[in-house]
Motif scaffolding. Sequence first.
Motif, mmCIF file in Angstrom:
data_model
loop_
_atom_site.group_PDB
_atom_site.id
_atom_site.type_symbol
_atom_site.label_atom_id
_atom_site.label_comp_id
_atom_site.label_asym_id
_atom_site.label_seq_id
_atom_site.Cartn_x
_atom_site.Cartn_y
_atom_site.Cartn_z
ATOM 1 N N TRP A 39 0.851 -1.188 0.000
ATOM 2 C CA TRP A 39 0.000 0.000 0.000
ATOM 3 C C TRP A 39 0.884 1.234 0.000
ATOM 4 C CZ3 TRP A 39 -1.127 -3.617 4.085
ATOM 5 C CH2 TRP A 39 -0.413 -3.391 5.253
ATOM 6 N N PRO A 40 0.434 2.243 -0.737
ATOM 7 C CA PRO A 40 1.267 3.431 -0.850
ATOM 8 C C PRO A 40 1.191 4.315 0.389
ATOM 9 C CG PRO A 40 -0.687 3.658 -2.202
ATOM 10 C CD PRO A 40 -0.728 2.287 -1.630
ATOM 11 N N VAL A 94 -4.860 4.033 2.265
ATOM 12 C CA VAL A 94 -5.172 2.867 1.444
ATOM 13 C C VAL A 94 -5.207 1.622 2.314
ATOM 14 C CG1 VAL A 94 -4.383 1.409 -0.445
ATOM 15 C CG2 VAL A 94 -4.207 3.881 -0.643
ATOM 16 N N GLN A 103 -8.367 1.504 4.231
ATOM 17 C CA GLN A 103 -9.458 1.126 3.338
ATOM 18 C C GLN A 103 -9.393 -0.369 3.021
ATOM 19 O OE1 GLN A 103 -9.329 3.403 -0.184
ATOM 20 N NE2 GLN A 103 -11.537 3.415 -0.462
ATOM 21 N N SER A 104 -8.174 -0.839 2.819
ATOM 22 C CA SER A 104 -8.036 -2.238 2.401
ATOM 23 C C SER A 104 -8.426 -3.184 3.522
ATOM 24 C CB SER A 104 -6.612 -2.507 1.949
ATOM 25 O OG SER A 104 -5.753 -2.480 3.048
ATOM 26 N N ARG A 150 -10.931 -3.049 5.209
ATOM 27 C CA ARG A 150 -12.358 -3.335 5.119
ATOM 28 C C ARG A 150 -12.662 -4.311 3.990
ATOM 29 N NH1 ARG A 150 -15.082 2.462 5.409
ATOM 30 N NH2 ARG A 150 -16.891 1.315 6.133
ATOM 31 N N ALA A 151 -11.868 -4.262 2.935
ATOM 32 C CA ALA A 151 -12.132 -5.172 1.816
ATOM 33 C C ALA A 151 -11.476 -6.531 2.021
ATOM 34 C CB ALA A 151 -11.647 -4.549 0.512
ATOM 35 N N TRP A 152 -10.456 -6.532 2.823
ATOM 36 C CA TRP A 152 -9.639 -7.744 2.997
ATOM 37 C C TRP A 152 -10.457 -8.973 3.368
ATOM 38 C CZ3 TRP A 152 -5.141 -9.640 1.678
ATOM 39 C CH2 TRP A 152 -4.572 -10.668 2.405
ATOM 40 N N SER A 202 -0.200 -0.565 -6.487
ATOM 41 C CA SER A 202 -0.205 -1.137 -5.148
ATOM 42 C C SER A 202 -1.136 -2.338 -5.116
ATOM 43 C CB SER A 202 -0.632 -0.094 -4.135
ATOM 44 O OG SER A 202 -2.016 -0.145 -3.945
ATOM 45 N N MET A 256 -2.655 -3.905 -2.518
ATOM 46 C CA MET A 256 -3.864 -3.826 -1.728
ATOM 47 C C MET A 256 -4.856 -2.878 -2.369
ATOM 48 S SD MET A 256 -3.496 -5.975 0.487
ATOM 49 C CE MET A 256 -4.717 -5.749 1.741
ATOM 50 N N ILE A 281 -6.780 -4.988 -4.704
ATOM 51 C CA ILE A 281 -7.706 -5.862 -3.974
ATOM 52 C C ILE A 281 -8.875 -5.049 -3.446
ATOM 53 C CG2 ILE A 281 -7.943 -7.237 -1.884
ATOM 54 C CD1 ILE A 281 -5.133 -8.305 -2.438
ATOM 55 N N THR A 282 -8.549 -3.864 -2.932
ATOM 56 C CA THR A 282 -9.607 -3.036 -2.367
ATOM 57 C C THR A 282 -10.640 -2.682 -3.427
ATOM 58 O OG1 THR A 282 -7.909 -2.101 -0.963
ATOM 59 C CG2 THR A 282 -10.022 -1.012 -0.951
ATOM 60 N N PHE A 333 -12.771 -5.717 -4.278
ATOM 61 C CA PHE A 333 -13.664 -6.303 -3.278
ATOM 62 C C PHE A 333 -14.475 -5.290 -2.504
ATOM 63 C CE2 PHE A 333 -10.826 -9.654 -4.323
ATOM 64 C CZ PHE A 333 -11.594 -10.796 -4.232
ATOM 65 N N SER A 342 -17.759 -5.557 0.356
ATOM 66 C CA SER A 342 -17.751 -5.029 1.714
ATOM 67 C C SER A 342 -18.865 -4.017 1.888
ATOM 68 C CB SER A 342 -16.380 -4.419 2.035
ATOM 69 O OG SER A 342 -16.294 -3.110 1.563
ATOM 70 N N GLU A 358 -21.782 -4.475 4.547
ATOM 71 C CA GLU A 358 -21.968 -3.412 5.530
ATOM 72 C C GLU A 358 -23.386 -2.872 5.480
ATOM 73 O OE1 GLU A 358 -18.764 -0.515 5.142
ATOM 74 O OE2 GLU A 358 -17.392 -2.179 5.535
#
Lengths: 480, 401, 364, 75
Positions: free
Chosen positions: C323-324, C328, C331-332, C334-336, D54, D56, D59-60, D63, D67, D71
């Motif tokens: 992640w930069p 991010v 945020q990630s 939550r998606a993970w 990046s 993640m 992926i973010t 996905f 989420s 939610e």
Amino acid sequence: MTNYGNAFANHLQDNIVAIKKAMGDSTDLVIREMTLAHTCNIGLFYLDGMADRQTIQESVIAPLLDRVDDPTVSLDVIRMSMLDASDVQSVQSMDQALDKVLSGSLLLLMEGHAHGLIVALPGWEDRSIVESKTQPVVRGPGDSFIETLRTNTTLVRRRVKDVRLRVCTITIGSESKTDVAFMYLEGVAKEDLVRDLKQRLEKARVNQVLEGEYLEEILQEKKRLTIFPLLYNTDRPDTIAAGIMEGRVAILTDGTPFVLLAPTMFVDFIQSAEDYYQPYVFSSLIRLLRYAAFAICMLAPSLYIALTTYHQDMIPTQLLLSLTAQREGVPFPAFVEALLMETTFEILREAGLRMPRTIGQAVSIVGTIVVGQAAVEANVVSAVMVIVVSITAISSFAVPSYAMAIPCRILRYIFMGLAATMGVYGITIGILVLITHLCRLDSFGVPYMSPVSPYRKKERKDAVLRFPYRSALRKRSGAK
Amino acid sequence: MKLYRHSFVILVLVMTLILPGCWNRKELNELGVVLAAGIDTVGNQYEVSVQVVDPSAMSKQRIGDRSPVLVFSERAPTIFEALRKMTTKSSRKMYLSHLRMLIMDEATARRGIQEPLGFWFRDHEVRPDFYIAVAKGRRAKDMLELVTPTEALPAMDLYKSLEVSEKSWAPTAAVNVRELFQTMTLDGVNPVLSGLTIKGDMEVGKQLENAKQPLSFAEYQFVGIGVFREDRLIGWLGEEESKAYNYIMNRVFSTVGRVKCPGKEGDFVVEVTQANTKMNPMIKNGQPHVVLNVFVEANIGEVHCKVDLRDAQVFNAMQQAAQDSLAIILEAGVHKVQKEYGTDVYGIGEAFHRKYPKQWKEWKKSWDDMFQNDLKVEMRFDYNLRKLGKIIGPLQKESGE
Amino acid sequence: MRKMILTTRQATFWFTLHQLGSALLVIPSTLVFIAKQDAWLAVPVALAAHLLLLLLYFRIANRLNGQTFHEHVVSILGKWGGGLCLVVFVMAYPFLTFTLVIRDLGDFLTGVMMPETPSEAIYLLMLAAVWYVVHGGVRTIGRTVELLFFAFLFLFVLLTVSLIPSMNMDYILPLFENGPKPIFLASISLFAFPYFESVLFLFLASHMQYIQQWKTVVVRSALLSGGMFFLVVFVVIGVISQGVVADVAYPSFFVVRTISIGGFFERFEVIVAVLWYITIFFRLSLLLYVSSYALAGIFRLKDWRSLLIPLCTLGFFIAPLTWPNTSVQMQSIRAWPYYTVLFGVLFPMVIWLIGSFRGNHGKK
Amino acid sequence: MTIVAMIVALSGALLEYRRLVQNKSYRDIIMSVCLLASGLLLGILQMLKVKLPSLMGGITTAFEPFSKMVESWFS
């Protein structure tokens, strides 16, 4: 093999010449020629100082002169009935005979016989049995091993009066021809362990064995690089006897009072013989104290560095302020300061050890008090640094085994480096690697860190703490 | 091969050690240990002052005339900038981990503390364990410049004084940054901060002379408690009201209280040894109602009137008097906060939140208003006078009348 | 009887530390952000869900019959299909997690401990240590974890006990303020991270003597780590209240900073950091071991150790790419969970379904 | 620092390969070289300051819908 002849000649004179040649006219070689019953020529050979002159006179020469009246007497008759000595053997080859002579026996040759008699009359000057110098105890037996192998095995046997106690001796070292004895309890010690040890030693090609360390390095497993001692050494017979009864193998080397124990685990080095002679609560606490001392010895300077250069926020405010005040004007970074003081101390310690005893004390006083004081006064180092170094040094003496204090001293420097680059993170990583390393080590098939890891429930009782005897029979790893 | 591999590990270690050096290393003698910081608002800018220990003045062979602390100050629109700008004035990096006191002036507090405090929460060096106070009627910078007689380090003096006075003299509130953070993040409670001021001649107080004779020219004093709405200071509580605040917040460990003697001239003083307040919120007729159960245990510490303390009736009367006077104090305190300032510093809203979460959802938005207008506060007391101390009666015997 | 490499004890400790791993420091904030003061309730919920999921894993484990898990997958999905699936699985799950954990470590250290130190140096040191322990094989890891677990436990208990006096039960109240929904939502985060990773334990099943042992180990470690999570979340909320917990990046670290007992027992938050380094160390070791062991198995290599250095290198260089910036990352997080569902639930489910289909087919 | 890491990785790998060549595990070497090369390539790209996507982040974005969906169920 050396170039002296292998078999005895029939003529005594030939033999004398041959022996003289083999020994190169050494001045300590005594050759006593005698004529018994007017015609029977015999020769006695021994090394002056190695064999006991008085006993030779009393139990060999006097009986021969008195009792031999038949000129045709044979060596066998002499062996069987003429000598007063207790250990008399027939010997066929000259090699064997000379080896025996070299270790203090008397060789008897007779004209017309191509063999000889070996009378074991060793009588060199011994040190008497004194108190252990390296691991003295307050309470407990005071004797310690000496340089003579036989005395040492006796000291052990006196404590282990069991018919299963085996003593087997092999000779290694092509030049020193050192006797190395294994002592173990048959049926208690693992058989393959004994076999393995013997094989490894027999296979070893070494010129000389002067001390147990030679063996230690030969036995070191698979060239595994480690600074930790994988064999326990001590000059205390009680520790060795206890080890043997636990099923370990003791390796006694002639000429050194230090006896090795295999296999060895880390916990052994933190234990002292005295733990078993003091109430168990006290012993357990003392052991914990020793572990702490071990940790302090290894980590104190590095923690000081880490705290003062990376984690000042961990120091209570008042302490931080007084530390800062002390460091005012000290020209070096904490790491260099620590390095300087630690190295100074190591030098002092080494100097103190090698100095003639009488001067040693003066050196340590000058070194510690005068240099330390002056260094602080002169603002070269801070006072706290001196305290840290002293604590480290004292802690290193609280580790009962000198062998374990050595890696501790080496690691201290590595940890100091890690602390100087990465603070507590570096130290933690160092500890993780160190523990991994310890867990990778094996001492003759026994994991070095057992019985803590892998955990062994029964043996645990004498590992970190000492449980009372009624609950913990002293049985450890080898016992299976 | 094992040898190679091990030497590889050693290689790694050695490389990490030697090559890049020590990035984050700060030697002790490169640090300026900041013990106190002050924030003043000057126009649109913050003036940040820090009190830094002069370490050579702390050491044993200190040079007599140097001040043990130095004060640096710098102006900038933000705190961080100001702090960094200070490096142009000092050879040492300001080290904030040992911050003990953070003082703000009133102007800053009235403008809102969230903004200037943000930095102190965010920065990795600052630890959440220092106290925060508001300089009442003085500049924060002045507070830092004061030379204090009891402790060589003024910040430590303030820190300890606040701790001690909170333990034994109720009308101060030692609010550390964690508590402030908590009260600021919760809905049903508003923050308070202790007030701090200087009495005496400030000009002399800034000089070392101030500590050179028994009576100081100028000295600091914690005075009252500043009441906030959200993050803005809206007013001050006096000594009595501050005491009431501490009683209600259950923060009285020990204090003393002066009470008029029942039926006699003069006063007596009680030493509170234990005080415990339970806040019991309830809803009556759809309106918030809170019952404060105050339990106090106290001893008599000083008697200025002629009473016979052996008489249980007299004693009971005194107990009642003590209770009544406490009730007056508390009611006055609550009244001031509730009606005058209308900001719930007592956390009564939080109490409702805990007990009636559903109801709270409705009230949350208009709580400040409800607190001011609808909330009924009822107090119940359980006041116990216990002991008399070493002597029984007043020293002066009642003269025969 | 199979060759026993890991004892039950060693495996339990290892798995526990793996699960505690990076979550110990990060998870309170995540949970509290969603579920406020009820976050501690999310822990038992997640644990219960995890135990249910374990039933699925147990089904698969029963079918292993002494095979390793990757052999099993290959035998079910075929040489190419299974191999491909596994490579994707390994690279996208344990290995990716490996790099994320390295990154987490670097972020933490440069964030709150040593901001000026380059993360690369931190990665390098940790990777060297992890390489060393994994290189020793499972046996070494087992022994090391057995030893260090006590250090861990000691520090953990020390911390929790020292926090308890500063707890204020009021912060736990009110219960169920927003109903059960946020609790469930929060429990998803915990369930996914770290509990989905239990699927990796399947790869280690063949190192245990009996599959039954493996099962008890997995359950025990889940309970152990769950208990610790519960304690941490509970104590952290109790000490600094939910508002603060949700607002600081590393609550369990922050909370210790506020502790001062008796004026001298204070400023020991570094212990939390040390605690965390230990768990991270074992977490990384498990992830690295599983990655290289499985990859070596798929490609039928002679020695899985030959992949350690390349994997470490790859991890080292991927870590900066994950992640930069922190946003991010936030945020990630939550998606993970939804990404990991693929590997933690779907993948084993597919394996199980196809396996039982084939199994039944074969029987008929 | 990146260079140090590369040197360490390379030297470590080379030592490893000596052993692997002795054991004739060529398959291992090929695998290992592939992984190592991709790792080093990434490292070189980073040193050249090439902007890499990046992980993640990807992926973010992929996905996030899930989420969001879940939610929304729970709120």
